[in-house]
Motif scaffolding. Structure first.
Motif, PDB file in Angstrom:
ATOM      1  N   ILE A 116     -13.431   4.109 103.729  1.00 34.08           N
ATOM      2  CA  ILE A 116     -12.391   4.623 104.626  1.00 34.08           C
ATOM      3  C   ILE A 116     -11.063   4.689 103.875  1.00 34.08           C
ATOM      4  CG2 ILE A 116     -11.049   4.092 106.697  1.00 34.08           C
ATOM      5  CD1 ILE A 116     -13.617   2.946 107.934  1.00 34.08           C
ATOM      6  N   LEU A 117     -10.414   5.841 103.960  1.00 37.89           N
ATOM      7  CA  LEU A 117      -9.116   6.058 103.328  1.00 37.89           C
ATOM      8  C   LEU A 117      -7.969   5.961 104.319  1.00 37.89           C
ATOM      9  CD1 LEU A 117     -10.121   9.153 101.160  1.00 37.89           C
ATOM     10  CD2 LEU A 117      -9.854   6.797 100.354  1.00 37.89           C
ATOM     11  N   ASP A 118      -8.263   6.189 105.598  1.00 35.04           N
ATOM     12  CA  ASP A 118      -7.251   6.147 106.656  1.00 35.04           C
ATOM     13  C   ASP A 118      -7.926   5.553 107.888  1.00 35.04           C
ATOM     14  OD1 ASP A 118      -5.659   6.823 108.953  1.00 35.04           O
ATOM     15  OD2 ASP A 118      -4.652   8.377 107.777  1.00 35.04           O
ATOM     16  N   VAL A 119      -7.602   4.303 108.219  1.00 36.80           N
ATOM     17  CA  VAL A 119      -8.293   3.605 109.309  1.00 36.80           C
ATOM     18  C   VAL A 119      -8.056   4.290 110.642  1.00 36.80           C
ATOM     19  CG1 VAL A 119      -8.403   1.446 110.618  1.00 36.80           C
ATOM     20  CG2 VAL A 119      -8.314   1.391 108.115  1.00 36.80           C
ATOM     21  N   GLU A 120      -6.812   4.641 110.933  1.00 34.17           N
ATOM     22  CA  GLU A 120      -6.517   5.261 112.232  1.00 34.17           C
ATOM     23  C   GLU A 120      -7.244   6.589 112.390  1.00 34.17           C
ATOM     24  OE1 GLU A 120      -2.085   4.375 113.507  1.00 34.17           O
ATOM     25  OE2 GLU A 120      -2.233   4.528 111.319  1.00 34.17           O
ATOM     26  N   ALA A 121      -7.244   7.415 111.341  1.00 34.10           N
ATOM     27  CA  ALA A 121      -7.904   8.716 111.425  1.00 34.10           C
ATOM     28  C   ALA A 121      -9.418   8.563 111.495  1.00 34.10           C
ATOM     29  CB  ALA A 121      -7.513   9.577 110.228  1.00 34.10           C
ATOM     30  N   ALA A 122      -9.991   7.666 110.686  1.00 32.64           N
ATOM     31  CA  ALA A 122     -11.442   7.500 110.657  1.00 32.64           C
ATOM     32  C   ALA A 122     -11.966   6.957 111.977  1.00 32.64           C
ATOM     33  CB  ALA A 122     -11.842   6.583 109.506  1.00 32.64           C
ATOM     34  N   LEU A 123     -11.343   5.915 112.490  1.00 34.14           N
ATOM     35  CA  LEU A 123     -11.807   5.338 113.758  1.00 34.14           C
ATOM     36  C   LEU A 123     -11.486   6.247 114.931  1.00 34.14           C
ATOM     37  CD1 LEU A 123     -12.242   2.944 111.893  1.00 34.14           C
ATOM     38  CD2 LEU A 123     -11.346   1.450 113.686  1.00 34.14           C
ATOM     39  N   GLY A 124     -10.388   6.968 114.836  1.00 36.14           N
ATOM     40  CA  GLY A 124     -10.048   7.898 115.903  1.00 36.14           C
ATOM     41  C   GLY A 124     -10.970   9.096 115.968  1.00 36.14           C
ATOM     42  N   ALA A 125     -11.697   9.366 114.868  1.00 38.51           N
ATOM     43  CA  ALA A 125     -12.575  10.535 114.821  1.00 38.51           C
ATOM     44  C   ALA A 125     -13.935  10.269 115.435  1.00 38.51           C
ATOM     45  CB  ALA A 125     -12.762  10.983 113.368  1.00 38.51           C
ATOM     46  N   ARG A 126     -14.262   9.003 115.719  1.00 41.95           N
ATOM     47  CA  ARG A 126     -15.601   8.722 116.224  1.00 41.95           C
ATOM     48  C   ARG A 126     -15.547   8.116 117.620  1.00 41.95           C
ATOM     49  NH1 ARG A 126     -19.514   4.308 114.621  1.00 41.95           N
ATOM     50  NH2 ARG A 126     -19.812   4.700 116.826  1.00 41.95           N
TER      51      ARG A 126
END
Length: 448
Positions: free
Chosen positions: A330-340
């Motif tokens: 994961i390079l961006d926690v907010e973006a990665a978790l927000g995408a799923r």
């Protein structure tokens, strides 16, 4: 100046990034030398001009970026000139299924080599650090790779997200499914897979958490037009296609016979893709009934394999060692978790450490009535954390391939506050596992 072992002067190497050139281009030599350096790094046989041209075209079709580290100083080497990179690093962008049919863009890292006489000079750290920083700046939230060595990539924040297993299945009289199959399986001309294989895989990709979209060579391999050894046609390839009750193709198996000198008579699966459980069992029913064949081998079977539960005699499957397959970062926690999709209501505060510093921080995950909110807390925020973990662990659990409870029991996930009890860690890890639950076992069948 000659570069001495272990030295790393700032001007000893030049990093060059470029797209592959076709064999007809005047500057094809740069691409050729990069491919030959990769080939050398993975101990592959030297390849001819036609195969080189084919690889370069596939790189173009995949829109890969090629990166090389080139010596700028005299090396004293009689074997290679400065036109051959001493380290290689390739990337391409594909989609990753993060569960519940959601596809996100992923930055795929591949063809990573450092020539033995240039190791321990910081080249891999430089290439990886610069590349991941560029991917994050582009807005890509997650990187992925498949590793030839398992001890290298954790220090860059990658964690194992899916695994695969080698299996040997005894066929003939011992092979019988306990459940009826639906649809039918037909033998197909491999050339038909040029068009059909990508369509079937697209359905399977959307249905499978952990799946990564495929590069061009998979289509050519399924069609018998890419032999791994020579790059030419694959005369041994056979293809079976599963059709559902409406006659729509929803799975295929590409396989080859190992020859009559191999005992028992054995078929090796080159690729098996099923968009539905019915297609998966139907293809196995077909493979298990091949005349004169007494064994089927597959190196890339899912660890959680429904075949074992569908057989009358599950001992017909002999399990080999399972191994890591897909690594995520994961390079961006907010973006990665927000995408799923987060599947369970609750709230957790995670303290994340990152060896490269991209994602170090404290994050609040809040899920209510199926809606999630992910927030990075200020550095001076004193909210007590529920769990502390490295970004590698958060990446490992991202697509549901491993339970946070398992990682907590392994000591990889820890208490997020001083004095946190083991019981609190277990309870919080269970909440995280429920949040990250996916609809079916995670599996990746795409090597890159």
């Amino acid at each position: 100046m000659t570069v001495q072992p272990g030295s790393s002067p700032a001007d000893a190497y030049e990093i060059r990034r470029f797209r592959a050139a076709p064999a007809t281009a005047p500057d094809f030599g740069v691409t050729e030398q990069w491919i030959r350096a990769v080939n050398y790094g993975f101990y592959e046989k030297a390849i001819g001009e036609e195969y080189l041209a084919k690889i370069a075209q596939a790189y173009l079709d995949d829109d890969r970026e090629l990166t090389g580290a080139y010596e700028t100083l005299a090396s004293g080497s009689p074997a290679f000139g400065h036109e051959r990179p001493v380290a290689t690093f390739g990337t391409l962008r594909k989609t990753l299924n993060v569960g519940h049919g959601q596809l996100v863009q992923a930055h795929l890292v591949t063809a990573v080599t450092v020539r033995t006489d240039h190791r321990r000079r910081g080249l891999l750290r430089r290439l990886m650090g610069e590349d991941l920083a560029r991917a994050k700046a582009d807005g890509v939230a997650i990187a992925a790779l498949t590793a030839s060595e398992a001890s290298i990539y954790r220090r860059f924040g990658f964690g194992v997200a899916t695994r695969e297993r080698r299996i040997t299945v005894t066929t003939g009289p011992q092979f019988r499914l306990a459940v009826p199959t639906s649809g039918r399986v037909i033998a197909a001309e491999p050339s038909a897979m040029l068009d059909l294989a990508p369509k079937i895989f697209a359905r399977a990709h959307r249905a499978t958490p952990g799946s990564v979209d495929r590069q061009e060579r998979y289509r050519l391999r399924a069609a018998g037009q890419w032999d791994h050894e020579t790059g030419g046609t694959d005369a041994a390839l056979r293809v079976a296609v599963h059709l559902d009750d409406d006659g729509t193709a929803d799975g295929y198996a590409a396989y080859s016979f190992r020859g009559w000198d191999h005992e028992p008579a054995t078929v090796s699966i080159r690729d098996l893709v099923a968009a539905t459980p019915e297609a998966y069992l139907g293809l196995w029913d077909y493979l298990g009934s091949l005349d004169l064949i007494r064994s089927v081998e597959w190196d890339e079977a899912p660890v959680e394999d429904p075949l074992a539960w569908a057989l009358v005699d599950p001992r017909a499957i002999r399990l080999g060692v399972d191994t890591d397959m897909l690594w995520l970062r994961i390079l961006d926690v907010e973006a990665a978790l927000g995408a799923r999709h987060l599947a369970h209501d609750g709230e957790l505060v995670l303290r994340v450490e990152d060896p490269l510093g991209f994602t170090t921080g404290t994050y609040r995950l809040a899920v209510s009535a199926g809606r999630s909110h992910i927030e990075r807390l200020a550095d001076d925020d004193t909210t007590p954390g529920d769990l502390a973990l490295d970004i590698a662990e958060l990446s490992s659990v991202y697509v549901g391939g491993v339970s946070p409870v398992t990682l907590a029991e392994a000591g990889r996930i820890r208490a997020g506050r001083s004095g946190g009890s083991a019981r609190l860690v277990t309870d919080a890890s269970l909440t995280l596992a429920r949040m990250f639950a996916v609809e079916r076992p995670a599996h990746c069948s795409t090597h890159f």
